[in-house]
Write an enzyme that holds these catalytic residues in place. Sequence first.
Site, PDB file in Angstrom:
ATOM      1  N   LYS A  22       0.827  -1.206   0.000  1.00  0.00           N
ATOM      2  CA  LYS A  22       0.000   0.000   0.000  1.00  0.00           C
ATOM      3  C   LYS A  22       0.868   1.266   0.000  1.00  0.00           C
ATOM      4  CE  LYS A  22      -2.632   2.644   3.431  1.00  0.00           C
ATOM      5  NZ  LYS A  22      -1.503   3.473   3.817  1.00  0.00           N
ATOM      6  N   CYS A 116      -5.091   8.295   8.683  1.00  0.00           N
ATOM      7  CA  CYS A 116      -5.503   7.872  10.023  1.00  0.00           C
ATOM      8  C   CYS A 116      -5.185   8.945  11.060  1.00  0.00           C
ATOM      9  CB  CYS A 116      -4.760   6.591  10.401  1.00  0.00           C
ATOM     10  SG  CYS A 116      -5.303   5.166   9.464  1.00  0.00           S
ATOM     11  N   ARG A 121       0.576  14.596  12.978  1.00  0.00           N
ATOM     12  CA  ARG A 121       1.013  14.380  11.598  1.00  0.00           C
ATOM     13  C   ARG A 121       1.224  15.678  10.807  1.00  0.00           C
ATOM     14  NH1 ARG A 121      -1.782   9.056   9.088  1.00  0.00           N
ATOM     15  NH2 ARG A 121       0.327   8.682   8.380  1.00  0.00           N
ATOM     16  N   ASP A 304       3.532   0.583  11.947  1.00  0.00           N
ATOM     17  CA  ASP A 304       2.291   0.039  11.382  1.00  0.00           C
ATOM     18  C   ASP A 304       2.026  -1.406  11.821  1.00  0.00           C
ATOM     19  OD1 ASP A 304       1.832   2.420  10.147  1.00  0.00           O
ATOM     20  OD2 ASP A 304       2.397   1.762   8.135  1.00  0.00           O
ATOM     21  N   ARG A 396      -8.905  -0.015   3.644  1.00  0.00           N
ATOM     22  CA  ARG A 396      -8.003   0.904   2.935  1.00  0.00           C
ATOM     23  C   ARG A 396      -6.646   0.255   2.704  1.00  0.00           C
ATOM     24  NH1 ARG A 396      -6.658   5.365   6.243  1.00  0.00           N
ATOM     25  NH2 ARG A 396      -5.077   5.496   4.651  1.00  0.00           N
TER      26      ARG A 396
HETATM   27  C1  UD1 Z   1       4.208   6.853   6.294  1.00  0.00           C
HETATM   28  C2  UD1 Z   1       3.217   5.751   6.076  1.00  0.00           C
HETATM   29  C3  UD1 Z   1       2.610   5.279   7.406  1.00  0.00           C
HETATM   30  C4  UD1 Z   1       3.715   4.926   8.387  1.00  0.00           C
HETATM   31  C5  UD1 Z   1       4.744   6.028   8.483  1.00  0.00           C
HETATM   32  C6  UD1 Z   1       5.936   5.668   9.339  1.00  0.00           C
HETATM   33  C7  UD1 Z   1       2.361   6.266   3.881  1.00  0.00           C
HETATM   34  C8  UD1 Z   1       1.235   6.760   3.062  1.00  0.00           C
HETATM   35  N1  UD1 Z   1       2.166   6.236   5.197  1.00  0.00           N
HETATM   36  O1  UD1 Z   1       3.475   7.949   6.840  1.00  0.00           O
HETATM   37  O2  UD1 Z   1       1.793   4.139   7.155  1.00  0.00           O
HETATM   38  O3  UD1 Z   1       3.135   4.732   9.659  1.00  0.00           O
HETATM   39  O4  UD1 Z   1       5.231   6.388   7.180  1.00  0.00           O
HETATM   40  O5  UD1 Z   1       6.522   4.511   8.873  1.00  0.00           O
HETATM   41  O6  UD1 Z   1       3.381   5.852   3.381  1.00  0.00           O
HETATM   42  N2  UD1 Z   1       6.533  14.314  10.846  1.00  0.00           N
HETATM   43  C9  UD1 Z   1       6.677  15.647  11.153  1.00  0.00           C
HETATM   44  N3  UD1 Z   1       6.703  16.536  10.124  1.00  0.00           N
HETATM   45  C10 UD1 Z   1       6.629  16.167   8.819  1.00  0.00           C
HETATM   46  C11 UD1 Z   1       6.489  14.801   8.516  1.00  0.00           C
HETATM   47  C12 UD1 Z   1       6.441  13.882   9.559  1.00  0.00           C
HETATM   48  O7  UD1 Z   1       6.762  16.036  12.317  1.00  0.00           O
HETATM   49  O8  UD1 Z   1       6.670  17.026   7.929  1.00  0.00           O
HETATM   50  C13 UD1 Z   1       6.438  13.321  11.950  1.00  0.00           C
HETATM   51  C14 UD1 Z   1       5.039  12.697  12.002  1.00  0.00           C
HETATM   52  O9  UD1 Z   1       4.148  13.479  12.745  1.00  0.00           O
HETATM   53  C15 UD1 Z   1       5.311  11.367  12.658  1.00  0.00           C
HETATM   54  C16 UD1 Z   1       6.702  11.010  12.109  1.00  0.00           C
HETATM   55  O10 UD1 Z   1       7.288  12.238  11.675  1.00  0.00           O
HETATM   56  O11 UD1 Z   1       5.397  11.526  14.055  1.00  0.00           O
HETATM   57  C17 UD1 Z   1       6.644   9.993  10.986  1.00  0.00           C
HETATM   58  O12 UD1 Z   1       6.049  10.550   9.863  1.00  0.00           O
HETATM   59  P1  UD1 Z   1       6.388  10.082   8.377  1.00  0.00           P
HETATM   60  O13 UD1 Z   1       7.572   9.171   8.357  1.00  0.00           O
HETATM   61  O14 UD1 Z   1       6.402  11.296   7.531  1.00  0.00           O
HETATM   62  O15 UD1 Z   1       5.112   9.219   8.054  1.00  0.00           O
HETATM   63  P2  UD1 Z   1       4.081   9.402   6.896  1.00  0.00           P
HETATM   64  O16 UD1 Z   1       4.797   9.680   5.618  1.00  0.00           O
HETATM   65  O17 UD1 Z   1       2.992  10.321   7.319  1.00  0.00           O
END
Ligand code: UD1
Length: 417
Positions: A22, A116, A121, A304, A396
């Site tokens: 996914k 989610c 986030r 996850d 999803r």
């Molecule tokens: C992706 C995955 C999700 C998984 C996560 C971590 C997708 C669509 N989703 O989510 O299933 O749980 O990686 O493996 O691929 N953060 C910030 N600022 C930012 C970006 C992130 O503070 O600009 C923080 C987030 O709040 C969170 C952490 O970094 O606490 C991880 O986020 P990130 O690795 O970006 O996860 P996603 O890309 O949202």
Amino acid sequence: MKKLIIKGNKELSGEIHIGGAKNSVVALIPTTCLTKGISVIKNVPDISDVSMLITMMEYLGSKITYKDEVLTIDNSNLKVKPIPTEYSSALRASYYFMGSLGGHFKNAEISYPGGCTIGARPIDIHLNSFKKQGFKVTEKDGTYTMTAKKISGGEIFFDFPSVGATINVMLTSVLAEGTTRIINAAREPEIINVADFLINMGAKIEGAGTAEIVIHGVKELHGAEIEVIPDRIEAGTYLIIGSLLGKNLTISGVNREHIISLTSKLQDAGVKLKYNKDKIIVNKSKNLKAVNVKTSVYPGFPTDLGQPMSAFLTQCKGESLFEETIYENRLRHIPYLTTMGAKIQSWEKKAVIIGPAQLKGRKVKATDLRAGASLLVAGMIATGTTEVYNIEHLLRGYENLVNKLNACGADIKLIDY
Ligand code: UD1
């Protein structure tokens, strides 16, 4: 609305084949917006996030066919348009249109991405990186507009190795002027999958899968082919279920390198796994013992899989410490596990799980995708019948879930309510 009705304690045998990841496919589809060519994505899972992305691509002018897990995307009429909130709010990965439309057309307009509700986030790392590359980014009522006269390379350091930001900055950098270095990049396998697709499209990228990615900008990209890697979270979820209910249950189409953090924990708990090429054979294990699990970025234990793993820990003898380190709200399934008979003390992002506990069927609610997976595991090992409400979340991310499990002996119904 949909719910699952699970009659628990059924032995599982046979084979479950793992679909495409996914979190890869939701990035690969928007990636095609970097070209006006025809791209082909193979091993595409039939999940609702994919259907939503197809709708979004068609809205942008793409012609799409999806048959036998092959998605063909013809972008010859692709246009940059503001992405309506009802689309962007449907899934987290809608933020990849910022990178791909921004990278191709030097402008994009999209509202805050959905996904989610497992924590705040924020997307500040994405936005700060876009600004460093020359984009002017403005926000009004939750809608972001980004425009650039020129996208420049340079050094981009991430405070945290964000998966989404790493992919998004690769997308804005492949057509940038000069060389971009992403320092403290995320290393998840999905990033390598997207980088390989970009390379097939003509991009010059080195170091994907390491903490430093170097991207040399090129003038143009063309359509290309890519195969989606196997879903390590789907594979992990079925391995957890097999450890509790399997009788020679075979999980096939797995890349075992991607799930070593899980398989080593299962083995520490006493689970016996047999490997045969891309298959893992798993049996219900007796006398499971407590293990501590702490989620972290790849190659650490994936956040996850933390929630489904917490349901597994209820069956291990002794005290397991479960700790989430990525998101603030990953423990919202715990009260439901407790209702079902689990003995858990939780505070902040930690939980002590005391096992083994006989779980009993109850009515419970999936608060997010992986909370749904946790309650699925719990319902499958519980006595009696468990009803899991709000199961749309689960659909999803897990392709053909009910049929895959029922074909191996489970008794699960998916019904509208
Ligand atoms: C992706 C995955 C999700 C998984 C996560 C971590 C997708 C669509 N989703 O989510 O299933 O749980 O990686 O493996 O691929 N953060 C910030 N600022 C930012 C970006 C992130 O503070 O600009 C923080 C987030 O709040 C969170 C952490 O970094 O606490 C991880 O986020 P990130 O690795 O970006 O996860 P996603 O890309 O949202």
